[in-house]
Design a protein around this motif. Structure first.
Motif, PDB file in Angstrom:
ATOM      1  N   GLU A  11     -14.271 -27.626  10.868  1.00 50.62           N
ATOM      2  CA  GLU A  11     -14.303 -27.812  12.076  1.00 50.62           C
ATOM      3  C   GLU A  11     -12.961 -29.158  12.512  1.00 50.62           C
ATOM      4  O   GLU A  11     -12.271 -29.678  11.337  1.00 50.62           O
ATOM      5  CB  GLU A  11     -15.624 -29.689  11.614  1.00 50.62           C
ATOM      6  CG  GLU A  11     -15.706 -29.931  13.144  1.00 50.62           C
ATOM      7  CD  GLU A  11     -17.164 -30.538  13.722  1.00 50.62           C
ATOM      8  OE1 GLU A  11     -17.404 -31.137  14.591  1.00 50.62           O
ATOM      9  OE2 GLU A  11     -17.156 -30.411  12.423  1.00 50.62           O
ATOM     10  N   GLU A  12     -12.457 -28.440  13.275  1.00 48.01           N
ATOM     11  CA  GLU A  12     -11.158 -29.148  13.669  1.00 48.01           C
ATOM     12  C   GLU A  12     -11.470 -30.888  14.954  1.00 48.01           C
ATOM     13  O   GLU A  12     -12.533 -30.717  15.232  1.00 48.01           O
ATOM     14  CB  GLU A  12     -10.510 -27.946  15.112  1.00 48.01           C
ATOM     15  CG  GLU A  12      -9.287 -28.203  15.829  1.00 48.01           C
ATOM     16  CD  GLU A  12      -8.578 -27.453  16.690  1.00 48.01           C
ATOM     17  OE1 GLU A  12      -7.207 -26.863  16.326  1.00 48.01           O
ATOM     18  OE2 GLU A  12      -9.565 -26.402  17.586  1.00 48.01           O
ATOM     19  N   ILE A  14     -11.396 -33.886  12.707  1.00 50.78           N
ATOM     20  CA  ILE A  14     -11.599 -34.395  12.869  1.00 50.78           C
ATOM     21  C   ILE A  14     -11.260 -35.066  11.471  1.00 50.78           C
ATOM     22  O   ILE A  14     -11.881 -36.082  10.816  1.00 50.78           O
ATOM     23  CB  ILE A  14     -12.567 -33.329  11.078  1.00 50.78           C
ATOM     24  CG1 ILE A  14     -12.050 -32.727  10.476  1.00 50.78           C
ATOM     25  CG2 ILE A  14     -13.894 -32.774  11.620  1.00 50.78           C
ATOM     26  CD1 ILE A  14     -12.642 -32.001   8.822  1.00 50.78           C
ATOM     27  N   LYS A  71     -15.482 -23.365  16.000  1.00 52.32           N
ATOM     28  CA  LYS A  71     -15.931 -24.740  15.323  1.00 52.32           C
ATOM     29  C   LYS A  71     -15.554 -25.125  14.091  1.00 52.32           C
ATOM     30  O   LYS A  71     -14.891 -26.042  14.225  1.00 52.32           O
ATOM     31  CB  LYS A  71     -17.728 -24.750  15.243  1.00 52.32           C
ATOM     32  CG  LYS A  71     -18.368 -25.894  14.395  1.00 52.32           C
ATOM     33  CD  LYS A  71     -19.220 -26.121  14.512  1.00 52.32           C
ATOM     34  CE  LYS A  71     -20.043 -27.008  13.468  1.00 52.32           C
ATOM     35  NZ  LYS A  71     -20.328 -28.272  13.868  1.00 52.32           N
ATOM     36  N   GLU A  72     -15.442 -23.914  13.631  1.00 45.57           N
ATOM     37  CA  GLU A  72     -14.388 -24.026  12.299  1.00 45.57           C
ATOM     38  C   GLU A  72     -13.219 -23.329  12.716  1.00 45.57           C
ATOM     39  O   GLU A  72     -13.174 -22.255  13.504  1.00 45.57           O
ATOM     40  CB  GLU A  72     -15.416 -23.034  11.216  1.00 45.57           C
ATOM     41  CG  GLU A  72     -16.435 -23.940  10.647  1.00 45.57           C
ATOM     42  CD  GLU A  72     -16.889 -23.342   9.449  1.00 45.57           C
ATOM     43  OE1 GLU A  72     -16.441 -22.231   9.081  1.00 45.57           O
ATOM     44  OE2 GLU A  72     -17.631 -23.965   8.208  1.00 45.57           O
TER      45      GLU A  72
END
Length: 124
Positions: A11-12, A14, A71-72
């Motif tokens: 995930e970006e 974080i 999301k990823e």
């Protein structure tokens, strides 16, 4: 000797990984490079400056980041060579385990793909 590309998706936004993961990765990559397994690799910046060129219906369009729909994102990559697929898979699992040990609160997907040197199928 077959070559492989490893990707790390997460995930970006974080935050930065803990220093212990950086330290463990330095040791692991150093060992792999000394054995001639790790050829190249690195981390990637976020998607805020990324550029995609999308080909659809014979037309090319440019889409600039960041990408709200993703999301990823791929956060890192590596090029490695191993004697066999089994060796590559075993080492990718060790790589993933480093993330589990040093950054357990984050979901990381460590992907391994064989690099094609031509039109043949993997293992040919």
């Amino acid at each position: 000797m077959p070559r492989f590309m490893g990707f790390v998706r997460m995930e970006e936004g974080i935050g930065m990984p803990p220093q212990s993961l950086f330290d463990a990765m330095d040791v692991y990559i150093g060992e792999q490079a000394a054995k001639g397994v790790f050829l190249d690799g690195g981390g990637l910046y976020g998607t805020e400056d990324a550029v995609n060129f999308v080909v659809r219906g014979g037309e090319v369009s440019r889409v600039d980041g960041p990408y709200a729909e993703g999301k990823e994102v791929v956060g890192g990559w590596s090029i490695m060579q191993f004697d066999s697929l089994e060796d590559a898979v075993a080492e990718q699992e060790k790589f993933a385990q480093l993330h589990a040990e040093h950054w357990p609160e984050v979901t990381v997907v460590a992907t391994l793909r064989q690099i094609s040197d031509g039109p043949e199928a993997p293992g040919d």
